[in-house]
Design an enzyme around this catalytic site. Sequence first.
Site, PDB file in Angstrom:
ATOM      1  CG  ASP A 183      -8.572 -46.091  79.495  1.00  0.00           C
ATOM      2  OD1 ASP A 183      -9.058 -44.954  79.600  1.00  0.00           O
ATOM      3  OD2 ASP A 183      -8.734 -46.980  80.352  1.00  0.00           O
ATOM      4  CB  CYS A 227     -34.128 -51.620  75.591  1.00  0.00           C
ATOM      5  SG  CYS A 227     -33.202 -52.704  76.730  1.00  0.00           S
ATOM      6  CB  CYS A 283     -20.354 -46.075  88.592  1.00  0.00           C
ATOM      7  SG  CYS A 283     -19.810 -47.389  87.486  1.00  0.00           S
ATOM      8  CB  CYS A 325     -19.974 -53.203  88.106  1.00  0.00           C
ATOM      9  SG  CYS A 325     -21.729 -53.648  88.081  1.00  0.00           S
TER      10      CYS A 325
END
Length: 358
Positions: free
Chosen positions: A142, A200, A223, A250
Site C-alpha cells: 500500500d 446480496c 466514504c 469505517c
Amino acid sequence: MTENLLANDGGALVAQIRAWAKELGFAQLGVSDIDLAEHETYLQRWLAAGYQGQMQWMGDHGSKRSRPEELVPGTCRVLTLRMDYLSDGAEPMAVLEDPHKAYIARYTLGRDYHKLVRKRLAQLAKRIEEHLGHGRYRAFVDSAPVLERALAENAGLGWIAKNTMLINQDAGSWFFLGEIYTDLPLPVDPPQDSKHCGSCQACLDICPTNAFVGPFELDARRCISYLTIEHKGSIDPELRPLMGNRIFGCDDCQLVCPWNKFAQPTKEQDFRPRHGLDDSDLLTLFNWDEETWAARTEGSALRRIGYERWLRNLAIALGNAPTSAAIIEALQRRAAYPSELVQEHVSWALERHGAAIS
C-alpha cells in the site's frame, strides 16, 4: 538456468515459497501474470468520474499503476500475499451502537501494518533470492502505484466484491495485502473468475453516507474512511451527522458481509489493540493533549491524520453524541484551539447541542 529450473520444477518452487510465506505469518500466497487491462479500464473510468476526491495520487504515475512492468522494468510475475489482522477486543457493533464510544477501524488498532508486512515481504524476497542465487524482487505494501486487489483477484486470492473490497471465500475480508514484483517466470495460479456476492447488497444498504454509486463502484468523496483519513479540510456539514461515532475509518460494509463469518483471527501479536483504542470513550480521546496523542499513537497508522484532524473527527463524533454537560464543557475548552479547521468543527458540534462558544 532459471528458465530451465522453473520449466522442470516451477511448481515445487512455488510450493516452497508458500511454505516460507506461511512461516513468516502470511495466510495465503498467489502468483499472477501482469495483465491488468480490464482493471485499467475501470480505474480510468473511476478517475474520470472524480470519485477519488483529494486522492490525486490515484491518477499519478500514468499507467504504472496498472502496468507492473512499467513500474518495475522486467517484472513478469507478481506474488500477492494475504495477512489476517482481525484480533480479539471489543465487539465492533457494540462500539458502533454506543454513541459515547469512539469507533476506530479494526485494521489500525495495533501496530502500523505497513512496517510489519513490508518487513516480512522483504524477508521472503531475500529468502527466494538466496535460494536461487539471482532474480529481481521488489516488495510493496500500500505504498506505491499498485492495483493490489486486482492483482490479488488475478492470483486467485478472492474476488473484488460489491463493496470494492477483496473477499476470500474461506477468510472473508479482514486481511492486508502485499506484493512482490519479480522477473521470475513462475507458474501462475488460476485467477478468481467469478464473484460470489449473488443478490446480496447488505454492504450497499448499510453504508451510513450512501457512498456506493452502485455495486462495485464507490464514490470515495462520501466514504467515511476517506473523509476521516484522506480528506484534509472541512468535512461537508451534510455528511457530518451521518458519520456517527466513527473517528478513523469505517468497517460497516465488512461487518455486515456474510462472508466474514469465515474470517480467521490473526496470530500476530502486533495487531492486537493498543491503549484500549478498541473501546475508548470519545471524551477521553478528545481530552488527550498533543503529547499524549503522540505517545499513544506511536507506531500506529493513526499517525497518518495528525493531531489536528484527530480533533476534527472527534468533534464531529461529539456533535453526534447525546447532549451532556461534560461534552459541552469539553467542546468549549477546544473552541479557541489554534486551528481554523478544529474551531469550525467544534463550533458545529456545539450548535448541535444548542450550546454557545464560551
